[in-house]
Enzyme design. Structure first.
Site: not given
Length: 172
Positions: A87, A136, A148
Protein backbone atom coordinates in the site's frame (compact mmCIF):
# COMPACT_ATOMS: atom_id res chain seq x y z
CA UNK A 1 17.66 -2.71 15.65
CA UNK A 2 16.66 -5.47 18.02
CA UNK A 3 13.07 -4.23 18.09
CA UNK A 4 12.97 -3.90 14.31
CA UNK A 5 14.39 -7.40 14.00
CA UNK A 6 11.64 -8.75 16.24
CA UNK A 7 8.97 -6.91 14.23
CA UNK A 8 10.43 -8.21 10.98
CA UNK A 9 10.35 -11.80 12.26
CA UNK A 10 6.77 -11.31 13.43
CA UNK A 11 5.67 -10.00 10.04
CA UNK A 12 7.57 -12.76 8.22
CA UNK A 13 5.85 -15.32 10.44
CA UNK A 14 2.43 -13.87 9.61
CA UNK A 15 3.28 -13.87 5.91
CA UNK A 16 4.41 -17.50 6.14
CA UNK A 17 1.15 -18.43 7.89
CA UNK A 18 -0.87 -16.62 5.21
CA UNK A 19 1.11 -18.37 2.46
CA UNK A 20 0.50 -21.76 4.12
CA UNK A 21 -3.21 -20.99 4.19
CA UNK A 22 -3.19 -20.00 0.52
CA UNK A 23 -1.19 -23.12 -0.34
CA UNK A 24 -3.74 -25.29 1.45
CA UNK A 25 -6.54 -24.15 -0.84
CA UNK A 26 -7.78 -26.57 -3.45
CA UNK A 27 -7.55 -25.56 -7.09
CA UNK A 28 -11.29 -24.93 -7.04
CA UNK A 29 -11.06 -22.72 -3.91
CA UNK A 30 -8.12 -20.84 -5.40
CA UNK A 31 -10.04 -20.23 -8.64
CA UNK A 32 -13.06 -19.00 -6.66
CA UNK A 33 -10.85 -16.63 -4.65
CA UNK A 34 -9.27 -15.24 -7.83
CA UNK A 35 -12.71 -14.82 -9.39
CA UNK A 36 -13.91 -12.92 -6.31
CA UNK A 37 -10.86 -10.64 -6.44
CA UNK A 38 -11.35 -9.97 -10.16
CA UNK A 39 -15.06 -9.25 -9.63
CA UNK A 40 -14.26 -6.86 -6.76
CA UNK A 41 -11.79 -5.01 -8.97
CA UNK A 42 -14.26 -4.73 -11.87
CA UNK A 43 -17.12 -3.64 -9.60
CA UNK A 44 -14.97 -1.07 -7.85
CA UNK A 45 -13.67 0.36 -11.12
CA UNK A 46 -17.20 0.60 -12.53
CA UNK A 47 -18.37 2.35 -9.33
CA UNK A 48 -15.40 4.71 -9.39
CA UNK A 49 -16.09 5.73 -12.96
CA UNK A 50 -19.83 6.26 -12.44
CA UNK A 51 -20.99 9.61 -11.16
CA UNK A 52 -18.98 12.77 -10.92
CA UNK A 53 -15.46 12.80 -9.61
CA UNK A 54 -13.50 15.96 -9.03
CA UNK A 55 -10.56 16.08 -11.37
CA UNK A 56 -7.13 15.98 -9.83
CA UNK A 57 -4.62 18.65 -10.65
CA UNK A 58 -0.94 19.40 -10.15
CA UNK A 59 1.24 16.90 -8.36
CA UNK A 60 -1.74 15.07 -6.81
CA UNK A 61 -3.15 14.61 -10.31
CA UNK A 62 0.17 13.34 -11.63
CA UNK A 63 0.51 10.94 -8.69
CA UNK A 64 -3.03 9.67 -9.18
CA UNK A 65 -2.44 9.16 -12.91
CA UNK A 66 0.72 7.19 -12.11
CA UNK A 67 -1.22 4.97 -9.70
CA UNK A 68 -3.93 4.43 -12.30
CA UNK A 69 -1.28 3.25 -14.76
CA UNK A 70 -0.46 0.27 -12.52
CA UNK A 71 -4.00 -0.94 -11.82
CA UNK A 72 -3.84 -4.73 -11.84
CA UNK A 73 -0.27 -4.92 -10.52
CA UNK A 74 0.03 -7.51 -7.75
CA UNK A 75 0.30 -6.70 -4.05
CA UNK A 76 3.63 -7.83 -2.62
CA UNK A 77 4.53 -6.92 0.95
CA UNK A 78 7.44 -4.45 0.99
CA UNK A 79 7.32 -3.81 -2.78
CA UNK A 80 7.69 -0.27 -4.12
CA UNK A 81 7.10 -0.85 -7.82
CA UNK A 82 7.20 -0.60 -10.66
CA UNK A 83 5.71 -4.07 -11.21
CA UNK A 84 4.36 -4.88 -7.72
CA UNK A 85 3.43 -2.84 -4.67
CA UNK A 86 2.31 -2.82 -1.08
CA UNK A 87 0.00 0.00 0.00
CA UNK A 88 2.60 2.58 1.00
CA UNK A 89 4.92 1.45 -1.78
CA UNK A 90 2.19 2.38 -4.26
CA UNK A 91 1.60 5.83 -2.78
CA UNK A 92 5.30 6.68 -2.43
CA UNK A 93 6.00 5.41 -5.98
CA UNK A 94 3.05 7.35 -7.42
CA UNK A 95 4.15 10.61 -5.82
CA UNK A 96 7.76 9.97 -6.93
CA UNK A 97 6.47 9.76 -10.51
CA UNK A 98 5.02 13.23 -9.93
CA UNK A 99 8.43 14.46 -8.75
CA UNK A 100 7.48 14.51 -5.06
CA UNK A 101 9.38 12.56 -2.43
CA UNK A 102 7.27 11.30 0.47
CA UNK A 103 8.25 8.82 3.21
CA UNK A 104 7.99 5.09 2.51
CA UNK A 105 5.66 3.85 5.29
CA UNK A 106 2.00 4.66 5.81
CA UNK A 107 2.64 5.89 9.35
CA UNK A 108 5.31 8.32 8.12
CA UNK A 109 3.17 9.38 5.15
CA UNK A 110 0.46 10.33 7.65
CA UNK A 111 2.65 13.29 8.61
CA UNK A 112 3.79 14.25 5.11
CA UNK A 113 1.24 17.00 4.49
CA UNK A 114 -1.91 18.68 5.72
CA UNK A 115 -4.42 16.40 7.46
CA UNK A 116 -8.02 16.32 6.26
CA UNK A 117 -10.51 14.82 8.68
CA UNK A 118 -13.73 15.11 6.68
CA UNK A 119 -14.21 12.75 3.74
CA UNK A 120 -16.25 15.44 2.03
CA UNK A 121 -13.14 17.65 1.88
CA UNK A 122 -10.97 15.04 0.14
CA UNK A 123 -9.71 15.69 -3.38
CA UNK A 124 -8.52 13.20 -5.98
CA UNK A 125 -4.92 12.26 -5.24
CA UNK A 126 -5.06 12.94 -1.50
CA UNK A 127 -3.59 10.18 0.64
CA UNK A 128 -6.21 8.35 2.70
CA UNK A 129 -5.27 6.43 5.84
CA UNK A 130 -7.14 3.56 7.43
CA UNK A 131 -7.23 1.67 10.74
CA UNK A 132 -6.28 3.06 14.14
CA UNK A 133 -2.62 2.15 13.75
CA UNK A 134 -2.54 3.70 10.25
CA UNK A 135 -1.24 0.49 8.69
CA UNK A 136 -3.07 1.00 5.40
CA UNK A 137 -3.00 3.86 2.90
CA UNK A 138 -4.26 4.63 -0.59
CA UNK A 139 -5.06 7.50 -2.91
CA UNK A 140 -8.49 9.12 -2.93
CA UNK A 141 -10.11 8.52 -6.32
CA UNK A 142 -13.22 10.67 -5.91
CA UNK A 143 -16.81 9.46 -5.74
CA UNK A 144 -16.19 7.69 -2.42
CA UNK A 145 -13.51 5.45 -3.90
CA UNK A 146 -9.87 4.78 -3.02
CA UNK A 147 -7.18 3.47 -5.36
CA UNK A 148 -4.89 1.18 -3.39
CA UNK A 149 -2.86 -2.01 -3.12
CA UNK A 150 -5.12 -3.84 -0.65
CA UNK A 151 -3.50 -7.08 0.54
CA UNK A 152 -1.69 -10.28 -0.38
CA UNK A 153 -3.54 -12.12 -3.12
CA UNK A 154 -5.07 -8.94 -4.54
CA UNK A 155 -3.91 -6.35 -7.04
CA UNK A 156 -3.90 -2.56 -7.28
CA UNK A 157 -7.56 -1.59 -7.65
CA UNK A 158 -10.38 0.78 -6.80
CA UNK A 159 -12.47 0.08 -3.73
CA UNK A 160 -15.11 1.89 -1.71
CA UNK A 161 -13.58 4.08 0.98
CA UNK A 162 -16.30 2.78 3.30
CA UNK A 163 -14.94 -0.78 3.19
CA UNK A 164 -12.21 0.15 5.69
CA UNK A 165 -12.15 2.31 8.83
CA UNK A 166 -11.14 5.74 7.48
CA UNK A 167 -8.97 7.78 9.87
CA UNK A 168 -8.07 10.91 7.86
CA UNK A 169 -6.64 12.15 4.59
CA UNK A 170 -3.37 13.93 3.88
CA UNK A 171 -2.96 16.54 1.18
CA UNK A 172 0.58 16.69 -0.19
Amino acid sequence: RTELGKKKKEVQGKLADAQKLLNSLTAQERAALQADQARASRDSMRNALNGSTASASGRAGAAFAAAQSVIGSPYVYGASGPSSFDCSGLTSWAYAQAGVSIPRTSQAQANAGTRIYSQSDLKVGDLVLFYGDLHHIGLYAGNGQVLHAPHTGASVRYESIGNMPFQFGVRI
